[in-house]
Write an enzyme that holds these catalytic residues in place. Structure first.
Site, PDB file in Angstrom:
ATOM      1  N   ARG A  29     133.767  19.942  30.089  1.00 57.95           N
ATOM      2  CA  ARG A  29     135.049  19.408  30.584  1.00 57.95           C
ATOM      3  C   ARG A  29     136.126  19.395  29.506  1.00 57.95           C
ATOM      4  NH1 ARG A  29     133.401  13.790  32.883  1.00 57.95           N
ATOM      5  NH2 ARG A  29     132.002  14.003  31.084  1.00 57.95           N
ATOM      6  N   ASN A  47     133.042  15.955  36.656  1.00 57.37           N
ATOM      7  CA  ASN A  47     131.633  16.199  36.979  1.00 57.37           C
ATOM      8  C   ASN A  47     131.332  15.667  38.367  1.00 57.37           C
ATOM      9  OD1 ASN A  47     130.838  17.388  34.582  1.00 57.37           O
ATOM     10  ND2 ASN A  47     130.000  15.519  33.687  1.00 57.37           N
TER      11      ASN A  47
END
Length: 817
Positions: A29, A47
């Site tokens: 990320r 996520n």
């Protein structure tokens, strides 16, 4: 590799990108966040149970560039299997951000544990760093993952780090997308994280000279240097360590651990120390330094030598580098290798808790280095061997499991399946979303504690991967505990079962890991192992199968020979030697021609009417076409095998270790021991006949030929016979054309480097395409993968037949109408 659909450069707007693969807990990320901000895109990344979801707005060119850079700049532990892009009609943040994780049904990967990275290793030895000498230092590029996870998505609250609230300094790193530790779930430091302490199992206070030591972790090094044995709570279980150069300490460890002869694993502070004892090539260096950091089996041909008791009778050593900062700090002052073996009694599972350690390890190690971070999931060290220029797994565990294996083309529609594997070197395998998730190595299911752990892990994987199998798959052997477990669950839950022949499963595993397509032409599977139940009720173990995923035909085999005593013959190599000699020439001929041999006297002292009756009447002496038992017999003939094997495969390992490499490479091919290929009476099945080989071996014994020369001649002759049989079975010269062009090699005997490389070389010289193992073990540790793909292939084929039948019925109905 085309991972995604291209986005037209002129197209602007909002899109949603689904990223599948190993993308959680690896710093993916923040990588997306950094790239998106550099490209001027707005949106968010988060996520969820399917992996990573990216929602963003901007020009088509910038979005396309982000997709390219996500693949090119993915973090060290990340792996992208594919992208899915589609338009997005919702609201987006003005600036690109990292959003909160979202739960749901799990379709993502659980990342394996990763060895300490260079950046963290530098920090723990830097006196000016905040984490100087902190033994639980980690970041998104390294550290515990599978061993601490309890649920999905992979967030701190669902790991064994949940009891350790972050201090302000760690929280600042954790929440900063530009930091290496952004959302590193096990993040910790001296202030807020787990702590290690040295204890005595007898409860007495630890007493030693504090002036030469920095802390309890450093004290372990001093204890090892003084010849002590110390238990260490590692990443996936306890380990036991001692100074590998101290023969007395290693001998004591062998006696106390009840490990008579099996080689010990070793750990060294750095690659230079490994190089003193072993030959290192570029592949070995790369694997030792990899995030997986397995034990690597290496030639023990360095300038320095370790005591023979470390690896009795072997010419190899199994080394690994420090896998965690804890190990790195222990070995910081240790300029020699240490034994680093699993914390258990021989053949039991590693202990994982302090209470277990006190109960089961206190008789082995007086001291223990413990800590207060729980081990959620037991996982042993992986083992790799470099053969034919490539690293090949012998034991798949820490660093590799539970990373999924992408299934070959044609398996995309496979339903959810659970394959239970075998009984030795047990693993199980889940099929879901076109991937196979092979569990870590768990050991021998006949051990009660291992069986309990196997059952626990079945439940764990079902939770982690939200897996609900439609079908259970198992070995055909009705007495395997894994098969019994599958049958019991099938009856309880009303599930269908598929039972797969042992050696067909070996071939299936080899095909799957090589990406061989579901509709690929049949291959010749050469499976050489100890034993597996055959279709005719006998024991198979040296098989040539014309096979694909759907089925197989047995084209040839090794000569079936009795195993007097059944399981006793596996433990005692002399029994196999006697049975082979009786099958080839009988006692009268053996006595007439070879009575001057010491081997004759040794066997005469053991033989008797009971043994002969067992063989002649087939009572507790099953026939076995086993390559493994042939190795045992030859090792016994050469005097390399003791009366009883101390561990599985010891005789075969000793036979390989004895090989004279100069003879192997340079001696005339004509001196290789001959094995012929006639046909069995009755069935007409071609088989490898060792009569000429035994006459040559016994003749060499009379001539007092050195055992290393004989070992080389045996390996070369066997490899030659295998390649000749493959060519014979291919029928290349027939009018119909070749039966097969690809040859798959599987079974535990192919862990033998000499045999494996000889066979590969000779098959390739015959222009066969060779499919070997690398990602999964050739031994029974890969069996569950083969069961899973064979079961999936049968279900896919059944579904196709059903659809074709429905289509046919519909066509007939339309025609009638």
């Amino acid at each position: 590799m085309n991972l995604h659909q291209p986005i037209p450069a002129e197209q602007s707007g909002a899109v949603e990108i689904r990223v599948r693969g190993r993308v959680q807990g690896v710093g993916f990320r923040p990588t997306v966040w950094r790239i998106a901000r550099e490209l001027g895109l707005n949106g968010e990344v988060l996520n969820d149970a399917d992996g990573v979801l990216v929602r963003l707005g901007g020009s088509g060119a910038a979005i396309a560039r982000l997709l390219e850079r996500m693949e090119a700049e993915r973090p060290p532990l990340g792996r992208i299997d594919h992208f899915e892009t589609r338009p997005f009609g919702g609201d987006l943040p003005r600036e690109f951000r990292i959003a909160e994780s979202v739960g749901g049904t799990a379709h993502t990967q659980v990342t394996p544990d990763a060895a300490i990275c260079e950046a963290c290793a530098a920090e723990v030895v830097d006196p000016f760093a905040r984490r100087y000498r902190y033994p639980f230092t980690n970041c998104t590029h390294c550290g515990p993952r599978f061993s601490i996870v309890t649920g999905i998505p992979y967030d701190r609250a669902q790991t064994t780090m949940a009891p350790f609230p972050m201090c302000p300094a760690c929280d600042a790193e954790y929440t900063d997308p530009a930091d290496r530790r952004f959302h590193a779930e096990p993040i910790a430091c001296h202030t807020c994280g787990p702590t290690a302490r040295l204890v005595r199992f007898d409860g007495r206070a630890v007493s030693f000279d504090q002036h030469s030591m920095l802390d309890d972790v450093d004290a372990v090094c001093s204890l090892l240097q003084k010849g002590e044995i110390v238990a260490i709570k590692g990443l996936g279980g306890y380990q036991i360590a001692c100074d590998a150069t101290n023969e007395d300490a290693v001998t004591r460890l062998r006696i106390l651990k009840k490990r008579d002869a099996k080689p010990f694993a070793l750990m060294a502070r750095d690659i230079e120390i490994v190089g003193r004892y072993c030959a290192l090539d570029d592949i070995a260096r790369q694997v030792l330094h990899s995030p997986e950091a397995p034990i690597v089996i290496l030639p023990a041909s360095g300038t320095a030598r370790l005591p023979d008791v470390v690896a009795p009778g072997m010419t190899t050593l199994g080394f690994m580098l420090p896998t965690t900062p804890l190990h790195l700090l222990i070995l910081r002052r240790m300029d020699r290798p240490v034994v680093m073996t699993s914390g258990n009694l021989s053949d039991e599972p590693q202990v994982t808790t302090e209470a277990e350690a006190s109960a089961r390890l206190s008789a082995i190690a007086p001291y223990a280095l413990v800590h207060d971070r729980d081990i959620a999931n037991r996982i042993d060290d992986s083992v790799v061997r470099i053969m034919a220029g490539k690293a090949r797994l012998v034991r798949r565990a820490r660093g590799y499991a539970p990373a999924p294996i992408q299934l070959p083309p044609g398996f995309e529609a496979a339903p959810q399946i659970l394959a239970h594997g075998g009984e030795l070197k047990a693993t199980f395998c889940l099929v879901k979303d076109g991937e196979a998730i092979l569990s870590q190595h768990q050991g021998d299911l006949e051990d009660a504690a291992t069986y309990d752990d196997y059952c626990k892990n079945l439940a764990l994987y079902a939770t982690l991967f939200d897996h609900a199998p439609e079908v259970l798959v198992a070995d055909k052997h009705p007495e395997y505990l894994s098969t019994k477990l599958a049958r019991a669950r099938a009856g309880k839950d009303g599930l269908a079962t598929i039972e797969v022949q042992h050696h067909h499963a070996h071939v299936g595993a080899c095909l799957a890991e090589n990406g061989y397509p579901l509709d690929g032409a049949p291959v010749l599977g050469i499976v050489l192992d100890g034993l597996g139940l055959g279709d005719d009720g006998t024991i198979w173990g040296g098989e040539f199968l014309l096979a694909d995923y759907q089925g197989y035909e047995r084209l040839a085999t090794f000569k079936p020979v009795a195993m007097p005593g059944g399981a006793a013959a596996v433990r005692e190599p002399w029994r196999n030697l006697y049975a082979h000699l009786m099958a080839e020439m009988g006692w009268a001929q053996f006595s007439l021609n070879f009575s001057e041999l010491a081997l004759y006297a040794a066997l005469e002292a053991r033989r008797g009417p009971t043994l002969d009756a067992m063989i002649n009447n087939g009572v507790n002496a099953p026939l076995a076409s086993s390559c493994g038992r042939l190795f045992d017999a030859v090792a016994a003939a050469l005097g390399l095998a003791k009366d009883v094997q101390a561990y599985e495969g010891q005789a075969a390992a000793a036979l390989e270790a004895a090989v004279d490499e100069d003879v192997l490479r340079g001696e005339d091919e004509a001196l290789a021991y001959p094995l012929n290929g006639p046909n069995l009476r009755g069935s007409g099945l071609p088989y490898i006949e060792p009569l000429a080989m035994w006459n040559a071996i016994l003749g060499d014994l009379i001539l007092e030929t050195p055992a290393p020369v004989m070992a080389a001649r045996f390996h070369k002759g066997l490899a030659k016979a295998i390649a000749v049989m493959a060519r014979k079975l291919s029928r290349r010269d027939s009018a119909e054309g070749a039966r097969f062009t690809h040859v798959a090699l599987s079974g535990g005997c192919f862990q033998n480097r000499v045999l494996f490389e000889q066979v590969v070389h000779r098959l390739e010289a015959e222009d066969f395409t060779v499919l070997p193992h690398a990602q999964v073990p050739a031994n029974d540790g890969g069996l569950a993968l083969g069961q899973a793909v064979i079961g999936a292939a049968q279900l896919i084929q059944k579904e196709m037949r059903t659809r074709e039948g429905n289509t046919s019925c519909a066509s007939e109905f339309q025609a009638a109408s």
